[in-house]
Each structure stands twice: as structure tokens, then as C-alpha cells.
Motif scaffolding. Structure first.
Motif, mmCIF file in Angstrom:
data_model
loop_
_atom_site.group_PDB
_atom_site.id
_atom_site.type_symbol
_atom_site.label_atom_id
_atom_site.label_comp_id
_atom_site.label_asym_id
_atom_site.label_seq_id
_atom_site.Cartn_x
_atom_site.Cartn_y
_atom_site.Cartn_z
ATOM 1 N N GLY A 256 -51.952 58.820 1.572
ATOM 2 C CA GLY A 256 -52.822 57.705 1.512
ATOM 3 C C GLY A 256 -52.228 56.778 2.317
ATOM 4 N N VAL A 257 -50.891 56.591 2.338
ATOM 5 C CA VAL A 257 -50.331 55.750 2.990
ATOM 6 C C VAL A 257 -49.237 56.004 3.754
ATOM 7 C CG1 VAL A 257 -48.954 53.454 2.852
ATOM 8 C CG2 VAL A 257 -50.606 54.076 1.033
ATOM 9 N N LEU A 258 -49.085 55.596 5.213
ATOM 10 C CA LEU A 258 -48.156 55.778 6.179
ATOM 11 C C LEU A 258 -47.475 54.738 6.230
ATOM 12 C CD1 LEU A 258 -46.649 57.449 8.361
ATOM 13 C CD2 LEU A 258 -48.502 56.716 9.816
ATOM 14 N N ILE A 259 -45.973 54.568 6.054
ATOM 15 C CA ILE A 259 -44.986 53.431 5.878
ATOM 16 C C ILE A 259 -44.099 53.946 7.033
ATOM 17 C CG2 ILE A 259 -43.307 52.224 4.900
ATOM 18 C CD1 ILE A 259 -44.447 53.664 2.197
ATOM 19 N N VAL A 260 -43.979 52.897 8.077
ATOM 20 C CA VAL A 260 -42.968 52.900 9.131
ATOM 21 C C VAL A 260 -42.071 51.973 9.264
ATOM 22 C CG1 VAL A 260 -42.837 52.908 11.818
ATOM 23 C CG2 VAL A 260 -45.092 53.651 10.649
ATOM 24 N N GLY A 261 -40.850 52.587 9.169
ATOM 25 C CA GLY A 261 -39.582 51.720 8.929
ATOM 26 C C GLY A 261 -38.718 51.737 10.031
ATOM 27 N N GLY A 262 -37.296 51.471 9.948
ATOM 28 C CA GLY A 262 -36.526 51.646 10.849
ATOM 29 C C GLY A 262 -36.466 50.376 12.049
ATOM 30 N N GLY A 263 -35.572 50.440 12.881
ATOM 31 C CA GLY A 263 -35.528 49.378 13.952
ATOM 32 C C GLY A 263 -36.763 49.117 14.716
ATOM 33 N N LEU A 264 -37.259 50.126 15.070
ATOM 34 C CA LEU A 264 -38.553 49.906 16.156
ATOM 35 C C LEU A 264 -39.610 49.033 15.347
ATOM 36 C CD1 LEU A 264 -38.908 50.509 19.057
ATOM 37 C CD2 LEU A 264 -40.387 52.420 18.351
ATOM 38 N N ALA A 265 -39.682 49.198 13.804
ATOM 39 C CA ALA A 265 -40.666 48.590 13.125
ATOM 40 C C ALA A 265 -40.721 47.265 13.077
ATOM 41 C CB ALA A 265 -40.982 49.198 11.744
ATOM 42 N N GLU A 266 -39.203 46.766 13.579
ATOM 43 C CA GLU A 266 -39.076 45.250 13.486
ATOM 44 C C GLU A 266 -39.715 44.407 14.573
ATOM 45 O OE1 GLU A 266 -34.848 44.528 13.618
ATOM 46 O OE2 GLU A 266 -34.430 45.525 11.802
ATOM 47 N N ALA A 267 -40.576 45.445 15.529
ATOM 48 C CA ALA A 267 -41.413 44.682 16.754
ATOM 49 C C ALA A 267 -42.673 44.127 16.168
ATOM 50 C CB ALA A 267 -41.650 45.875 17.806
ATOM 51 N N GLY A 268 -42.875 44.480 14.798
ATOM 52 C CA GLY A 268 -44.177 43.869 14.099
ATOM 53 C C GLY A 268 -45.622 44.425 14.787
ATOM 54 N N GLU A 269 -46.212 43.454 14.913
ATOM 55 C CA GLU A 269 -47.659 43.935 15.527
ATOM 56 C C GLU A 269 -47.540 44.546 16.911
ATOM 57 O OE1 GLU A 269 -50.738 44.551 13.814
ATOM 58 O OE2 GLU A 269 -49.193 44.369 12.250
ATOM 59 N N THR A 270 -46.446 44.050 17.440
ATOM 60 C CA THR A 270 -46.369 44.808 18.929
ATOM 61 C C THR A 270 -46.211 46.120 18.859
ATOM 62 O OG1 THR A 270 -45.127 42.447 19.564
ATOM 63 C CG2 THR A 270 -44.995 44.495 21.173
ATOM 64 N N LEU A 271 -45.875 46.741 17.526
ATOM 65 C CA LEU A 271 -45.869 48.013 17.552
ATOM 66 C C LEU A 271 -47.049 48.543 16.731
ATOM 67 C CD1 LEU A 271 -44.686 51.135 17.251
ATOM 68 C CD2 LEU A 271 -43.315 50.406 15.548
ATOM 69 N N PHE A 272 -47.257 47.768 15.724
ATOM 70 C CA PHE A 272 -48.508 48.349 14.851
ATOM 71 C C PHE A 272 -49.818 48.143 15.264
ATOM 72 C CE2 PHE A 272 -44.706 48.064 11.847
ATOM 73 C CZ PHE A 272 -44.771 49.140 11.341
ATOM 74 N N ALA A 273 -50.076 47.289 15.931
ATOM 75 C CA ALA A 273 -51.566 47.015 16.425
ATOM 76 C C ALA A 273 -51.986 48.339 17.419
ATOM 77 C CB ALA A 273 -51.648 45.640 17.129
ATOM 78 N N PRO A 274 -51.062 48.295 18.382
ATOM 79 C CA PRO A 274 -51.445 49.751 19.404
ATOM 80 C C PRO A 274 -51.521 51.006 18.771
ATOM 81 C CG PRO A 274 -49.354 48.698 19.875
ATOM 82 C CD PRO A 274 -49.999 47.856 19.063
ATOM 83 N N LEU A 275 -50.359 51.183 17.844
ATOM 84 C CA LEU A 275 -50.197 52.321 17.059
ATOM 85 C C LEU A 275 -51.349 52.693 15.966
ATOM 86 C CD1 LEU A 275 -48.170 54.712 16.305
ATOM 87 C CD2 LEU A 275 -47.375 53.380 14.515
ATOM 88 N N ARG A 276 -51.877 51.836 15.332
ATOM 89 C CA ARG A 276 -52.995 52.081 14.569
ATOM 90 C C ARG A 276 -54.126 52.439 15.327
ATOM 91 N NH1 ARG A 276 -51.458 46.892 12.088
ATOM 92 N NH2 ARG A 276 -50.261 47.365 10.238
ATOM 93 N N THR A 277 -54.232 51.657 16.493
ATOM 94 C CA THR A 277 -55.384 52.435 17.526
ATOM 95 C C THR A 277 -55.151 53.667 17.907
ATOM 96 O OG1 THR A 277 -55.890 49.884 17.906
ATOM 97 C CG2 THR A 277 -56.668 51.549 19.547
ATOM 98 N N ALA A 278 -54.100 53.917 18.676
ATOM 99 C CA ALA A 278 -53.810 55.277 18.959
ATOM 100 C C ALA A 278 -53.723 56.360 17.861
ATOM 101 C CB ALA A 278 -52.289 55.232 19.450
#
Length: 319
Positions: A256-278
């Protein structure tokens, strides 16, 4: 953190989060309050025996602090370590970055800590336990936690607990092959997710593309935000590979939930916005879960180890 003066009769457990180069530790109350926090090096440069000795000494020091400040010894201990584990036997089977093999860590800690219950768990799964139960996935019946740092690993959460797998190695999503025939991976395969989408992989790719051998993943993210097309190309390759690996995980586990952590997740929406779309673009019959950043930062491992210790204690009491 509560660590003011001398407190008495506070029930607590020891929590240890052992990494490749350093250890984070805490005394954790029954309400998951961090009563005391500390850090130490693993001393891995001195060999695996020194690492084990450092863990035992650190745990003993924490026991003494608990007795002195909180009115009595810890009730249990939880320890998260990297590598392959046999959780039922309490044995650290193998960890390349610590150099050890077949270490009976639970028995050693139990003896050093005066016979209290000790639980042993995988470091990433401990972070996942905390995020799923009291962090970003709180309340979710099923969740997938993925840590994207130097490597990539995951934790599968069901009803507030982490599934260790039949052989103690569940959640190794970083070794799903997403680019067959691609870059060789340390696991022996080629084209693993970890070789393309980890922070280390992004750092290497950006160092090559930028011509700066000291550049890392954080530098790449900064360059993406500034509009650098070379960085955008590197970042896009990473996002595509990560989405491919995550969709495999989502298809198998239906969280129901995918949680992404670790150093790369510190990029915030620079990562999460394109990742959700992809991820959404790759789904067909699967349901899109909530894709959220981890919430607990670098305390997740200690909190998870503390939760594991309290779980172990409750099991001992009811057995």
C-alpha cells in the motif's frame, strides 16, 4: 532525546545499528523515546575480531549508562547489522564490509549483557521496521521500504513486522537484474539495479559525465536542479532503472505504501517527482501505491533495533 540529569525506574532497551564504518546506538524507552544516543567507529580496519569486540564493548557501556541514569539495567537489546544473517540462530553469517563470517553475535551479546534477551536483525530491515511502524508507513498493512544509498536494499513489511524470508535474505531488491548484460555487480550478476540506481552508481556516472572525479550523487542532483543537460541525462537513466526495479517489487508484493530512504532520497522532489511519474507509466494492472520519502532520517536504524528488542521481550514474556 531525553538525557537530562539522573532519572530513575525508566524501563528501556539497548538499540545498536552497526554500519560498515560506524555504529549508532541508543537506549530506547517503551514509548520509543530515545533516552540516550551515542556513536562509535566499528574499527573494521583492525579486522573482524576488533569489530566484534567494539560491538560488545559499546553494548556493555550502554548497559552501564542505563543502570546509572535510568535506575536499572536494560530489559533487552536489539542489534541491526549488515550482510547475511541467520536470525533464528542469532548468527551473523557474512558481511563483506565488516570482514566477518559465522559470528554467534546474539550469544556473545547475551553473555556480555548479563543474560538479557537479544534480537539480531538486518540493518536495512531494522530501518524498514521503524519507518513502517512509527514513520512514513505508519498504519499501512503492507509496505515496501527501499534504501537507496551506497547500495540498494529493501524491507518487506506486513502487519507492522518485517518478513526476513526463509533464508534471512529477503528484500534484496538491489540485485534484481534490470539491464541484462549490463555492468558487472559484486554479487556475480550483471545489470543489477544497484549498479545503475544507487547513490554510488549515480556518483560514478556524474563524475564521468562532468569530468570531475570528486563529484557525487548530491552534486548531480544539484546540477539537475540548475538545468544541466548532462546531469539530467544521468539522473534520467537512474530514475528509469530505479522505476523498473521498483515496479518488479510492486508487482510481486502489492504494497500500500512504498517508502524510499537512503542518501539518494535526500534529493527530495528532484528524485520523487520524476520517480512517481516513471513508476506510474510502467504500471498496467498493478495498483499504484503511495510513494513517499522516509521520515525518520538516520535514527531509523536505532529505532528499529529498539522496536525489535521490545518485540523480543514481549515474546519472552508470553512464551
Amino acid at each position: 532525546m531525553v538525557d537530562r540529569g539522573r532519572l530513575f525506574h525508566v524501563k528501556h532497551v539497548i538499540a545498536l545499528d552497526v554500519g560498515g564504518t560506524g555504529m549508532k546506538a541508543a537506549l530506547v524507552g517503551a514509548d520509543t523515546t530515545l533516552l540516550h544516543e551515542a556513536r562509535r567507529p566499528t574499527e573494521r580496519e583492525r579486522g573482524p575480531e576488533a569489530v566484534v569486540a567494539a560491538i560488545l564493548d559499546f553494548a556493555a557501556e550502554l548497559r552501564e549508562i542505563g543502570e546509572r541514569r535510568f535506575g536499572g539495567p536494560p530489559l533487552a537489546a536489539g542489534v541491526g547489522v549488515p550482510g547475511v544473517l541467520d536470525e533464528d540462530r542469532g548468527v551473523a553469517v557474512f558481511a563483506a564490509n565488516l570482514g566477518w563470517s559465522d559470528v554467534p553475535l546474539r550469544a556473545l551479546l547475551t553473555e556480555r549483557l548479563g543474560g538479557i534477551p537479544v534480537a539480531l536483525g538486518h540493518d536495512v530491515r531494522m530501518g524498514g521496521l521503524a519507518e513502517g511502524r512509527i514513520g512514513a508507513g505508519e498504519g499501512a498493512r503492507r509496505f515496501l521500504f527501499v534504501s537507496v544509498g551506497t547500495g540498494i536494499a529493501g524491507a518487506i513489511g506486513i502487519d507492522g513486522r518485517i518478513d526476513p524470508g526463509a533464508h534471512g535474505s529477503s528484500g534484496e531488491i538491489g540485485h534484481i537484474v534490470v539491464r541484462p548484460g549490463g555492468t558487472a555487480c559484486g554479487c556475480g550478476q550483471s545489470g543489477c539495479l544497484e549498479t545503475l540506481a544507487s547513490a554510488a552508481a549515480v556518483g560514478r556516472a556524474w563524475a564521468d559525465a562532468s569530468g570531475d572525479p570528486a563529484a557525487d550523487a548530491a552534486d548531480c542532483a544539484k546540477a539537475v536542479r540548475s538545468g544541466d543537460p548532462r546531469a539530467s541525462a544521468v539522473w534520467g537513466e537512474m530514475v528509469g532503472a530505479l522505476a523498473d526495479g521498483l515496479v518488479t517489487g510492486l508487482t510481486l508484493l502489492d504494497p500500500g505504501v512504498l517508502i524510499v530512504g537512503g542518501g539518494l532520497a535526500e534529493a527530495g522532489e528532484t528524485l520523487f517527482a520524476p520517480l512517481r511519474t516513471a513508476v506510474e507509466e510502467r504500471l498496467t494492472f498493478q495498483q499504484l501505491p503511495r510513494i513517499v520519502p522516509a521520515a525518520l532520517g538516520d535514527t531509523a536504524g536505532c529505532l528499529g533495533a529498539g522496536l525489535l528488542a521490545w518485540d523480543r521481550l514481549s515474546t519472552e514474556v508470553t512464551a
